[in-house]
Enzyme design. Structure first.
Site, PDB file in Angstrom:
ATOM      1  CD  GLU A   1      -1.805  -4.556  11.360  1.00  0.00           C
ATOM      2  OE1 GLU A   1      -0.660  -5.005  11.519  1.00  0.00           O
ATOM      3  OE2 GLU A   1      -2.256  -4.282  10.238  1.00  0.00           O
TER       4      GLU A   1
ATOM      5  N   GLY B   1      -4.932  -2.156   4.986  1.00  0.00           N
ATOM      6  CA  GLY B   1      -4.112  -3.281   4.526  1.00  0.00           C
ATOM      7  C   GLY B   1      -4.777  -4.625   4.775  1.00  0.00           C
ATOM      8  NE  ARG B   2      -6.581  -3.955  10.787  1.00  0.00           N
ATOM      9  CZ  ARG B   2      -5.938  -2.810  10.906  1.00  0.00           C
ATOM     10  NH1 ARG B   2      -4.764  -2.662  10.320  1.00  0.00           N
ATOM     11  NH2 ARG B   2      -6.446  -1.801  11.585  1.00  0.00           N
TER      12      ARG B   2
ATOM     13  CD  GLU C   1       9.181  -5.974   7.341  1.00  0.00           C
ATOM     14  OE1 GLU C   1       8.972  -4.831   6.864  1.00  0.00           O
ATOM     15  OE2 GLU C   1       8.688  -6.362   8.413  1.00  0.00           O
TER      16      GLU C   1
ATOM     17  CE  LYS D   1      -3.594   2.213   2.766  1.00  0.00           C
ATOM     18  NZ  LYS D   1      -4.502   2.087   3.900  1.00  0.00           N
TER      19      LYS D   1
ATOM     20  CG  HIS E   1      -3.864 -35.608  16.361  1.00  0.00           C
ATOM     21  ND1 HIS E   1      -3.991 -36.841  16.951  1.00  0.00           N
ATOM     22  CD2 HIS E   1      -4.867 -35.516  15.451  1.00  0.00           C
ATOM     23  CE1 HIS E   1      -5.010 -37.493  16.392  1.00  0.00           C
ATOM     24  NE2 HIS E   1      -5.566 -36.703  15.481  1.00  0.00           N
TER      25      HIS E   1
ATOM     26  CE  LYS F   1       5.640  -0.574   9.933  1.00  0.00           C
ATOM     27  NZ  LYS F   1       4.693   0.188   9.121  1.00  0.00           N
TER      28      LYS F   1
HETATM   29  O1  F6P Z   1       1.826  -4.487   9.872  1.00  0.00           O
HETATM   30  C1  F6P Z   1       1.735  -3.127   9.614  1.00  0.00           C
HETATM   31  C2  F6P Z   1       1.241  -2.846   8.219  1.00  0.00           C
HETATM   32  O2  F6P Z   1       1.155  -1.475   8.033  1.00  0.00           O
HETATM   33  C3  F6P Z   1      -0.089  -3.534   7.904  1.00  0.00           C
HETATM   34  O3  F6P Z   1      -1.179  -2.832   8.335  1.00  0.00           O
HETATM   35  C4  F6P Z   1       0.011  -3.705   6.434  1.00  0.00           C
HETATM   36  O4  F6P Z   1      -0.896  -4.674   5.993  1.00  0.00           O
HETATM   37  C5  F6P Z   1       1.442  -4.131   6.288  1.00  0.00           C
HETATM   38  O5  F6P Z   1       2.133  -3.365   7.249  1.00  0.00           O
HETATM   39  C6  F6P Z   1       2.035  -3.925   4.927  1.00  0.00           C
HETATM   40  O6  F6P Z   1       2.003  -2.590   4.538  1.00  0.00           O
HETATM   41  P1  F6P Z   1       2.197  -2.172   3.028  1.00  0.00           P
HETATM   42  O7  F6P Z   1       1.109  -2.777   2.236  1.00  0.00           O
HETATM   43  O8  F6P Z   1       2.142  -0.672   3.023  1.00  0.00           O
HETATM   44  O9  F6P Z   1       3.537  -2.669   2.579  1.00  0.00           O
END
Ligand code: F6P
Length: 546
Positions: free
Chosen positions: A351, A265-266, A211, A205, A382, A510
């Site tokens: 979240e 995002g979620r 990462e 987003k 199990h 972060k």
């Molecule tokens: O975990 C934090 C967060 O901001 C989530 O809300 C989001 O889904 C994820 O990081 C990834 O963010 P992006 O889509 O901006 O890379």
């Protein structure tokens, strides 16, 4: 502002819970021959049976009273109208618009977003078809064989889970997911992928997530080493809200699939983030997924609270945690294809509702953020079912069971069904010391040997669960299931008076990761002594390895 926990509806529920704690769920059945049907709500064949909860009609009425007191219907309408529910970020929560029907009008912050939603969807469909049909070619003129989505959190969990759930319908290129910044994940793929036949989707987003950008740059370097910079436009596309960063990365703006800041995002798998799903199963199935979610949305917005599936699920969760004081929320889908569902659900729930202040910033004086965990049945039996049956705390369970299994292996499905139903019955009924004694006597035990064996074999029972039956696990019912849990999360947040749509709790870690990186670079980053000592150990450890 007084807390909801001081309100009349909450107090009434609190007293009622004290009374019901003395009850057995089995006695509630004994007194009400119609309990199984009366404590069931249905939508298009999806049946929520909540008769195995420790609650009676009066309790349900009180929960609905709490929902009315909290103006739940008003909040649902405000979400559907695209109002700015996420006040700390000044955003709406417009995910229902993402699955709105063509030709419908849905506003987000006063603007009809449907033309833009459908314009992006048309581009996604066309692109997915080009990749699937082989019309889209890589730099060497070959077709695409592997698609890799690079993203994390909401930019990974949703598409990964749906791809897995609909695997039986997959008829496009192979789709893979890279989320972890641990180099083991991407290097495992790079070892065998063919650069000429691999398409990378960078999904973020913000297009700034550390990462994701680290993995994206690794993939980019790998491609450039093999094929040069000119290959990027044939092998990289992006799903994002951030055009400037995409262009800076070197991805052609024509290969960007846009979404908007009002998509959390979620809650984003229904947007451009769903592109890997489209490539895997095709536009038709993706439309079915959206249609199932849309049916759940319409139900959520229009059904009376007492028959509203997401509302019931949420109120029962609140009953269990805030009033009966149970431990965590367990979710066990008896469907191997839903293996990734729990990960998606954890982000959704934890979240969204992992907050300890209300929308107004006041500290809550009641429990929120119910820890949610689980795994697929029957595997889970199990692993952790021992504690569900005999552990000291009660953890309510949602059992999810598709009514149809794998064609040709119907006997597997019979066993699966038997196990699922047996577990919820066992949790409810338990086994008394008298029943255990009788069983042991039947096996020839007596005296001290018998008595010492009894406590280990007793099940307290009275442990609540819901059972959610799905006609089958196809795209439509999957869409409805996911929307059901999305709305459940929102309803909880309304009762708890928290903002389900921000996530400030991820920011501090972060920031500190940047400090640690600076310290690793030899700079003074003001780290605490424990972190400094750990870093020193890691430095020594990595030197030994080298
Ligand atoms: O975990 C934090 C967060 O901001 C989530 O809300 C989001 O889904 C994820 O990081 C990834 O963010 P992006 O889509 O901006 O890379």
């Amino acid at each position: 502002m007084t807390s909801v926990a001081q309100s009349p509806a909450w107090r009434r529920l609190h007293s009622h819970a004290q009374r019901l704690r003395q009850e057995r769920i089995t006695s509630l059945f004994d007194r009400d021959a119609r309990r199984a049907s009366e404590f069931t709500a249905v939508l298009e064949g999806i049946r929520l049976d909540y008769s195995k909860q420790l609650i009676d009609h009066e309790g349900m009425e009180m929960l609905l009273g709490l929902a009315r007191q909290q103006d739940l219907s008003g909040w649902i309408q405000r979400m559907a109208a695209g109002e700015t529910l996420n006040a700390t970020e000044g955003r709406a929560a417009g995910h229902m618009a993402l699955r709105g029907a063509a030709g419908s009008r849905m506003e987000v912050q006063g603007v009809d977003v449907m033309p833009a939603v459908h314009a992006v969807r048309r581009r996604m469909n066309a692109f997915a078809e080009r990749v699937r049909s082989g019309e889209w070619r890589g730099y060497s003129g070959q077709t695409i064989q592997d698609v890799v989505n690079i993203g994390i959190g909401g930019s990974d969990f949703g598409p990964r889970m749906v791809r897995e759930a609909l695997k039986d319908h997959a008829d496009g290129p192979r789709v893979h997911f890279v989320s972890n910044v641990d180099g083991a994940q991407i290097s495992g793929l790079l070892r065998w992928l063919d650069p000429a036949r691999t398409l990378w989707i960078v999904t973020s987003k913000t297009f700034t997530t550390q990462e994701t950008m680290t993995n994206a740059h690794t993939a980019r370097r790998w491609l450039v080493q093999h094929a040069g910079e000119a290959a990027i436009s044939r092998h990289f596309v992006a799903c994002s809200t951030n055009r400037a960063e995409i262009e800076r990365f070197g991805i052609d703006a024509a290969n960007m699939f846009e979404f908007w800041d009002w998509v959390g995002g979620r809650y984003s798998l229904w947007s451009a983030v769903g592109l890997p799903i489209l490539i895997s199963v095709g536009p038709e199935r993706f439309d079915e997924l959206l249609a199932g979610a849309r049916a759940m949305d319409q139900h959520f917005v229009s059904a009376p609270l007492e028959r509203n599936l997401p509302v019931l699920l949420a109120l029962l969760a609140i009953w269990n945690f805030n009033f009966l004081d149970h431990g965590t929320q367990v979710v066990v889908p008896y469907a191997q294809r839903l293996e990734k569902f729990i990960g998606w659900l954890q982000q959704l729930e934890l979240e969204s509702n992992g907050k300890a202040v209300t929308r107004d910033g006041a500290l809550v004086d009641y429990r929120t953020s119910v820890v949610l965990w689980g795994d697929v049945g029957s595997n889970a039996q199990h692993a952790f079912f021992q504690t569900l049956h005999q552990g000291p705390r009660v953890h309510p369970v949602d059992f999810i069971l598709p009514m149809q299994g794998t064609p040709g292996l119907e006997h597997h499905h019979c066993i699966l069904v038997a196990n699922c139903l047996a577990q919820s019955a066992a949790l409810m009924k338990g086994k008394t010391p008298e029943q255990v004694r009788e069983e042991l006597r039947g096996k020839g035990l007596s005296g001290e040997a018998l008595e010492s064996a009894v406590p280990h074999r007793v099940f307290s029972g009275n442990r609540p669960s819901n059972t959610l039956l799905l006609p089958r696990l196809d795209a439509w019912h999957l869409g409805a299931l996911l929307a059901l849990y999305e709305h459940r999360t929102f309803v909880e947040s309304v009762i708890w008076e928290i903002n389900a749509f921000d996530q400030w709790g991820v920011e501090l870690g972060k920031q500190l990761a940047q400090d640690v990186l600076r310290a690793m670079d030899g700079q003074d980053a003001g780290l605490d002594p424990s972190t400094v000592a750990l870093l020193e150990q890691i430095r020594q450890g990595s030197q030994e390895q080298a």
